[in-house]
Motif scaffolding. Sequence first.
Motif, PDB file in Angstrom:
ATOM      1  N   SER A  48       0.818  -1.128  -0.115  1.00  0.00           N
ATOM      2  CA  SER A  48       0.134  -0.086   0.140  1.00  0.00           C
ATOM      3  C   SER A  48       0.998   1.237  -0.113  1.00  0.00           C
TER       4      SER A  48
ATOM      5  N   ALA B 132       0.140   5.290   1.032  1.00  0.00           N
ATOM      6  CA  ALA B 132      -0.784   6.479   1.378  1.00  0.00           C
ATOM      7  C   ALA B 132      -0.003   7.612   1.053  1.00  0.00           C
TER       8      ALA B 132
ATOM      9  N   THR C 136      -4.702   6.313  -1.805  1.00  0.00           N
ATOM     10  CA  THR C 136      -3.908   5.212  -1.728  1.00  0.00           C
ATOM     11  C   THR C 136      -3.936   4.377  -2.885  1.00  0.00           C
TER      12      THR C 136
ATOM     13  N   TYR D 196      -2.480   0.526  -4.359  1.00  0.00           N
ATOM     14  CA  TYR D 196      -2.134  -0.597  -3.901  1.00  0.00           C
ATOM     15  C   TYR D 196      -1.360  -1.534  -4.997  1.00  0.00           C
TER      16      TYR D 196
END
Length: 124
Positions: A21, A23, A78, A80
Motif C-alpha cells: 500500500s 498512502a 492510496t 495498492y
Amino acid sequence: QVQLVESGGGSVQAGGSLRLSCAASGRTFSSDAMGWFRQAPGKEREFVAAINWSGSGTAYADSVKGRFTISRDNAKNTVYLQMNSLKPEDTAVYYCAAGPRVHRLWVRNLYDYWGQGTQVTVSS
C-alpha cells in the motif's frame, strides 16, 4: 508537506503473496498517475506497474504481468500493488511514485513524488 508512505513489505517464500500500500498526503493525488518501481541491490530502479488518475488505464512490466495487480482508491489517496506468485527475482525495495504530468506511465523521470521504499524479500 507531500508524503508517500509505503507499507506491506516483508519476507515471503516463493509462490506466496504480498499486498503493498502507498498512502499519499500533503496534496490531492486524484489527478495524478501513480506507480510502483523497484530496485534490487546493484541494479537500476525499474518500472513495475502504474495506474492513471481514474484507474481506467494501467501498465505493467513484462516480468510481472499476470502476477501483479495495481489499483487505487482516490477517496483514500492510496494505491495498492497486489503481488501473487512471487519469485526470488522479485526481491527488491519497492517504491511508490506519483505525478500530475505522467503521460507515459512506465517512465521513471516523469514522476515528481517518491516514497522511501519498502523491502520485499522472496526466498526460494
